[in-house]
Design a protein around this motif. Structure first.
Motif, PDB file in Angstrom:
ATOM      1  N   UNK A 158       0.804  -1.217   0.000  1.00 10.16           N
ATOM      2  CA  UNK A 158       0.000   0.000   0.000  1.00 10.16           C
ATOM      3  C   UNK A 158       0.842   1.274   0.000  1.00 10.16           C
ATOM      4  N   UNK A 159       2.112   1.182   0.363  1.00 13.70           N
ATOM      5  CA  UNK A 159       2.956   2.380   0.321  1.00 13.70           C
ATOM      6  C   UNK A 159       3.712   2.489  -0.996  1.00 13.70           C
ATOM      7  N   UNK A 160       3.360   1.619  -1.949  1.00  9.07           N
ATOM      8  CA  UNK A 160       3.984   1.652  -3.255  1.00  9.07           C
ATOM      9  C   UNK A 160       3.391   2.730  -4.154  1.00  9.07           C
ATOM     10  N   UNK A 161       3.785   2.753  -5.424  1.00  9.93           N
ATOM     11  CA  UNK A 161       3.345   3.811  -6.350  1.00  9.93           C
ATOM     12  C   UNK A 161       1.861   3.761  -6.686  1.00  9.93           C
ATOM     13  N   UNK A 162       1.242   2.588  -6.531  1.00  6.23           N
ATOM     14  CA  UNK A 162      -0.183   2.437  -6.861  1.00  6.23           C
ATOM     15  C   UNK A 162      -1.031   3.067  -5.761  1.00  6.23           C
ATOM     16  N   UNK A 163      -1.821   4.085  -6.101  1.00  2.65           N
ATOM     17  CA  UNK A 163      -2.549   4.833  -5.073  1.00  2.65           C
ATOM     18  C   UNK A 163      -3.670   4.018  -4.445  1.00  2.65           C
ATOM     19  N   UNK A 164      -4.423   3.277  -5.264  1.00  5.73           N
ATOM     20  CA  UNK A 164      -5.531   2.465  -4.756  1.00  5.73           C
ATOM     21  C   UNK A 164      -5.323   1.016  -5.197  1.00  5.73           C
ATOM     22  N   UNK A 165      -5.431   0.103  -4.241  1.00  7.27           N
ATOM     23  CA  UNK A 165      -5.212  -1.318  -4.529  1.00  7.27           C
ATOM     24  C   UNK A 165      -6.530  -2.056  -4.346  1.00  7.27           C
ATOM     25  N   UNK A 166      -7.089  -2.640  -5.415  1.00  9.21           N
ATOM     26  CA  UNK A 166      -8.343  -3.394  -5.295  1.00  9.21           C
ATOM     27  C   UNK A 166      -8.210  -4.554  -4.308  1.00  9.21           C
ATOM     28  N   UNK A 167      -9.345  -4.946  -3.725  1.00 11.66           N
ATOM     29  CA  UNK A 167      -9.339  -5.988  -2.710  1.00 11.66           C
ATOM     30  C   UNK A 167      -8.711  -7.277  -3.215  1.00 11.66           C
ATOM     31  N   UNK A 168      -9.157  -7.736  -4.402  1.00 14.64           N
ATOM     32  CA  UNK A 168      -8.665  -9.018  -4.906  1.00 14.64           C
ATOM     33  C   UNK A 168      -7.170  -8.952  -5.199  1.00 14.64           C
ATOM     34  N   UNK A 169      -6.709  -7.818  -5.710  1.00 14.06           N
ATOM     35  CA  UNK A 169      -5.284  -7.668  -5.999  1.00 14.06           C
ATOM     36  C   UNK A 169      -4.463  -7.712  -4.712  1.00 14.06           C
ATOM     37  N   UNK A 170      -4.984  -7.070  -3.664  1.00 14.15           N
ATOM     38  CA  UNK A 170      -4.274  -7.080  -2.384  1.00 14.15           C
ATOM     39  C   UNK A 170      -4.242  -8.490  -1.805  1.00 14.15           C
ATOM     40  N   UNK A 171      -5.376  -9.203  -1.878  1.00 19.67           N
ATOM     41  CA  UNK A 171      -5.422 -10.589  -1.387  1.00 19.67           C
ATOM     42  C   UNK A 171      -4.403 -11.461  -2.122  1.00 19.67           C
ATOM     43  N   UNK A 172      -4.386 -11.338  -3.453  1.00 22.59           N
ATOM     44  CA  UNK A 172      -3.475 -12.167  -4.249  1.00 22.59           C
ATOM     45  C   UNK A 172      -2.013 -11.827  -3.953  1.00 22.59           C
ATOM     46  N   UNK A 173      -1.733 -10.526  -3.796  1.00 21.09           N
ATOM     47  CA  UNK A 173      -0.354 -10.100  -3.524  1.00 21.09           C
ATOM     48  C   UNK A 173       0.122 -10.644  -2.178  1.00 21.09           C
ATOM     49  N   UNK A 174      -0.713 -10.468  -1.155  1.00 23.75           N
ATOM     50  CA  UNK A 174      -0.321 -10.916   0.188  1.00 23.75           C
ATOM     51  C   UNK A 174      -0.192 -12.432   0.212  1.00 23.75           C
ATOM     52  N   UNK A 175      -1.143 -13.133  -0.425  1.00 23.03           N
ATOM     53  CA  UNK A 175      -1.075 -14.603  -0.464  1.00 23.03           C
ATOM     54  C   UNK A 175       0.212 -15.068  -1.134  1.00 23.03           C
ATOM     55  N   UNK A 176       0.549 -14.457  -2.267  1.00 18.38           N
ATOM     56  CA  UNK A 176       1.758 -14.843  -2.996  1.00 18.38           C
ATOM     57  C   UNK A 176       3.010 -14.604  -2.161  1.00 18.38           C
ATOM     58  N   UNK A 177       3.079 -13.428  -1.529  1.00 18.25           N
ATOM     59  CA  UNK A 177       4.256 -13.104  -0.707  1.00 18.25           C
ATOM     60  C   UNK A 177       4.362 -14.029   0.496  1.00 18.25           C
ATOM     61  N   UNK A 178       3.234 -14.391   1.098  1.00 15.86           N
ATOM     62  CA  UNK A 178       3.290 -15.265   2.262  1.00 15.86           C
ATOM     63  C   UNK A 178       3.634 -16.698   1.862  1.00 15.86           C
TER      64      UNK A 178
ATOM     65  N   UNK B 277      -2.562 -18.844   2.800  1.00 14.14           N
ATOM     66  CA  UNK B 277      -3.340 -17.870   2.027  1.00 14.14           C
ATOM     67  C   UNK B 277      -4.177 -16.982   2.949  1.00 14.14           C
ATOM     68  N   UNK B 278      -4.577 -15.818   2.421  1.00 16.66           N
ATOM     69  CA  UNK B 278      -5.361 -14.890   3.222  1.00 16.66           C
ATOM     70  C   UNK B 278      -6.688 -14.614   2.521  1.00 16.66           C
ATOM     71  N   UNK B 279      -7.683 -14.187   3.302  1.00 20.88           N
ATOM     72  CA  UNK B 279      -8.960 -13.771   2.757  1.00 20.88           C
ATOM     73  C   UNK B 279      -9.302 -12.398   3.314  1.00 20.88           C
ATOM     74  N   UNK B 280     -10.454 -11.877   2.970  1.00 21.08           N
ATOM     75  CA  UNK B 280     -10.823 -10.521   3.365  1.00 21.08           C
ATOM     76  C   UNK B 280     -10.952 -10.382   4.874  1.00 21.08           C
ATOM     77  N   UNK B 281     -11.423 -11.440   5.543  1.00 22.48           N
ATOM     78  CA  UNK B 281     -11.548 -11.368   7.010  1.00 22.48           C
ATOM     79  C   UNK B 281     -10.173 -11.224   7.659  1.00 22.48           C
ATOM     80  N   UNK B 282      -9.215 -11.975   7.140  1.00 21.12           N
ATOM     81  CA  UNK B 282      -7.851 -11.865   7.675  1.00 21.12           C
ATOM     82  C   UNK B 282      -7.311 -10.461   7.450  1.00 21.12           C
ATOM     83  N   UNK B 283      -7.535  -9.910   6.250  1.00 22.95           N
ATOM     84  CA  UNK B 283      -7.056  -8.560   5.947  1.00 22.95           C
ATOM     85  C   UNK B 283      -7.680  -7.523   6.874  1.00 22.95           C
ATOM     86  N   UNK B 284      -8.974  -7.643   7.148  1.00 17.23           N
ATOM     87  CA  UNK B 284      -9.642  -6.671   8.020  1.00 17.23           C
ATOM     88  C   UNK B 284      -9.035  -6.700   9.419  1.00 17.23           C
TER      89      UNK B 284
END
Length: 303
Positions: free
Chosen positions: A18-38, A45-52
Motif C-alpha cells: 500500500x505504500x507503493x506507487x499504486x494509489x488504490x489497490x483493489x481488494x482481490x489484488x491485495x489478497x493475491x499479492x499478500x497470499x503470494x508473498x506469504x 493464504x489470506x482472505x478478506x476477514x484476515x485482511x480486516x
C-alpha cells in the motif's frame, strides 16, 4: 513458522504493497499479492476477514490507517498519515528483512543474511505501541559495562533509533532523556493504566546532530577535527562520509583530507580505528595523542 511471526510478516507485506506507487489497490489484488508473498515465506493464504483484522493490527501497532475508497474500488493509506508512514518506513523495512530471512523460509537460498541478526524484533512492536499511545514502560536493563548488572527501569518512551544494525530506545528516565540498547532490555511491560503528556517541541533531528552514532554525550564539547587519509581510503569516505558535517579539504592522488565538527566520543574513536591503516590525525592534538596511545598499547600486547 510461529503464528506470531507469520502475522507480523503479513502486516509488513500489506504495508509494503500500500505504500507503493499504486494509489488504490483493489481488494482481490491485495489478497493475491499478500497470499503470494506469504507463500514465498511458507505462510498460509489470506482472505478478506484476515485482511480486516490485519488492518486493525496495523493501526494499533504502527498508527497507519488503511481506508477503502468505494469510487476507486481500492484500499489506500490515509494521506494524513504520510508523516507516520515515512517515520516508520526504515523500521518496517528492517522488520521485513528480520522476519523474512529465517531458517524456515526458502528466501535464505538466494539471499545471504548477516551471521549476526538483532534479537529485538519482538520488543519493537510493543515499544511502538507504547510510544504511539503515550504509555510508560517498565523493564529490566542489563548494564554490560558494569558486569551485566541488572536494574529495574520505568521510563517514558519517545523514539526508536537504529544505529549500526542495532535498535535503541530514547526515553525519559527521571526527566533525563537517555538511550537504551534494546538488546539489553528484558521483561518489557507496557503500563496501559498510565499515560504521559509527550513534549512535542523536541527537535528529534537535532538530538544527534553533533554526535557520532547513538551516543550524544552533551558533557563532551563539539570540536573541529581534521583528518588525513590515503586516496584509496578517501574513495570510501567520499561514498560513505564519517559524519554529515564532513567537508573535503584535499582530494588528489597523494592525499584525501577532511574536516569534521562533532563530539569526540568513544564510538567516534572506534570508527577512526576501523580505517586506521592510512589515518593521520591533524587536529585536535588531544585526539592525535589518544590514537597514538591506543596504538602503543596494542603494540605492547602483541610483543
Amino acid at each position: 513458522m510461529g503464528k506470531k511471526r507469520e502475522g507480523m510478516q503479513r502486516l509488513l507485506v500489506i504495508i509494503n504493497k500500500l505504500k507503493g506507487p499504486q494509489q488504490y489497490v483493489p481488494r482481490k489484488e491485495l489478497e493475491n499479492y499478500v497470499t503470494h508473498r506469504m507463500e514465498e515465506r511458507d505462510g498460509t493464504p489470506v482472505d478478506i476477514r484476515t485482511l480486516q483484522r490485519d488492518f486493525k493490527d496495523i493501526e494499533d501497532l504502527f498508527g497507519i490507517r488503511i481506508c477503502f475508497d468505494k469510487k476507486q474500488n481500492g484500499y489506500y493509506i490515509n494521506e494524513e498519515d504520510d508523516l507516520k508512514k515515512e517515520q516508520y518506513e526504515r523500521l518496517l523495512l528492517n522488520f521485513d528483512l528480520l522476519n523474512a530471512l529465517d531458517k524456515t523460509s526458502n528466501l535464505h537460498t538466494y539471499v545471504l543474511a548477516e551471521h549476526h541478526r538483532p534479537n529485538d524484533s519482538e520488543c519493537l512492536p510493543a515499544l511502538i505501541k507504547a510510544i504511539k499511545f503515550f504509555h510508560p514502560v517498565e523493564f529490566s536493563y542489563i548494564y554490560v559495562r558494569e558486569g551485566d548488572k541488572v536494574r529495574k527501569k520505568k521510563v517514558l518512551p519517545y523514539y526508536l533509533k537504529e544505529d549500526q544494525q542495532r535498535w535503541y530506545l530514547l526515553a525519559y528516565d527521571n526527566n533525563i532523556l537517555k538511550t537504551f540498547n534494546i538488546d539489553c532490555i528484558r521483561n518489557l511491560k507496557i503500563l496501559y493504566e498510565e499515560t504521559f503528556k509527550r513534549n512535542m517541541n523536541i527537535d528529534a533531528n537535532n538530538l544527534f546532530k553533533d554526535s557520532y552514532g547513538i551516543w550524544n554525550q552533551t558533557d563532551i564539547p563539539v570540536e573541529n577535527i581534521e583528518l588525513s587519509y590515503s586516496a584509496l581510503d578517501g574513495s570510501f569516505l567520499k561514498s560513505i562520509p564519517l559524519h554529515h558535517s564532513q567537508e573535503i579539504i584535499t582530494d588528489n592522488e597523494m592525499e584525501f583530507r577532511i574536516r569534521l565538527r562533532l563530539r569526540i566520543t568513544n564510538d567516534f574513536v572506534m570508527a577512526l580505528l576501523s580505517r586506521s591503516s592510512s589515518l593521520t590525525v591533524i587536529e585536535p592534538l588531544h585526539l592525535r595523542e589518544r590514537i597514538r596511545k591506543i596504538y602503543e598499547e596494542a603494540i605492547k600486547r602483541h610483543l
